[in-house]
Design an enzyme around this catalytic site. Sequence first.
Site, PDB file in Angstrom:
ATOM      1  CB  CYS B  12      -0.898  -0.029   1.227  1.00  0.00           C
ATOM      2  SG  CYS B  12      -1.575   1.551   1.687  1.00  0.00           S
ATOM      3  N   PRO B  13       0.592   2.304  -0.713  1.00  0.00           N
ATOM      4  CG  PRO B  13       0.555   4.597  -1.314  1.00  0.00           C
ATOM      5  CD  PRO B  13       1.378   3.559  -0.598  1.00  0.00           C
TER       6      PRO B  13
END
Lengths: 114, 74, 100
Positions: B12-13
């Site tokens: 992430c992200p």
Amino acid sequence: MKKITVIVRNLPMNTRRNAEALRMSVGLTLREDKVTVIFLDDGVYSATQTKPELINLKPLTKEFEVLSMLKCTLLVDRLSMEKRGISNLLGNVMPVQRDEIVKTITESDIVIPF
Amino acid sequence: MAVELDLKGEVCPYTFVKTKLKLEELESGEELCVTFDHAPAVENVPRSLKNEGHKIMGIEQKGEHLWIVRIRKA
Amino acid sequence: MKLGILLTTSPENENTSTVISISSAAREQGHDVSIFLMYDGVYNIQKKEFTDLIEKGVNIAVCAFNVEQRNIARVDGILFGSQYDHACIAGEVDRFISFG
């Protein structure tokens, strides 16, 4: 659309903070806000060509690539560079005068010193 | 035939960024199958995509750290 | 008014008590408060005084990736979200304060 400015100002090699600031900046683009990253004070070292892998740290190559791809503005404070005798900046960052840094910060809706 | 995207090794992200960029290349109604090996992404990417209006057709666990998420573009 | 707070330091930093005080005061005055925790800030979910904010109606979200890296147990009432949730908070609030 908001203007969000993230300020990176720590020395990069003894912390994950700077890398995390860049990861966060990538995330902040996800709602179509305009994200600018400013490298200030000791943070300017993060915007130079270094070899962190020599001390087993992950280079920030990917963070910078994605930020450029997402058209984030990456500004480096010239004054901080001059004080430290830095000239070997990465290709996708832009050195600017202190006035420009101040203008960017004052025109932002959100400022995140990280 | 659904378009496939392999995001093994991504966290992430970047998982969401790359899924979003891939979806932008597709036409509305087309399907995208994304492979993840990052557990938080399997929870969060589908939730975020739903928030953006896309439809999650299914999440399939393929191994201890391997999932395929099927998305239909809004 | 909607207030957004980013906290990136662990609980021994004075930022934690500042965030608790500001969030509590804002809730008492009827404002909406959303806190996003990332980096060492995720350690705050282990502090009772901090998680007590949930009962006061404060929305708390954390970066699940940072939580996983630090092997911290999940806490009910907290969104184990992502940087996307941080972007949503930043986009929605009227005021945003960062504690790092």
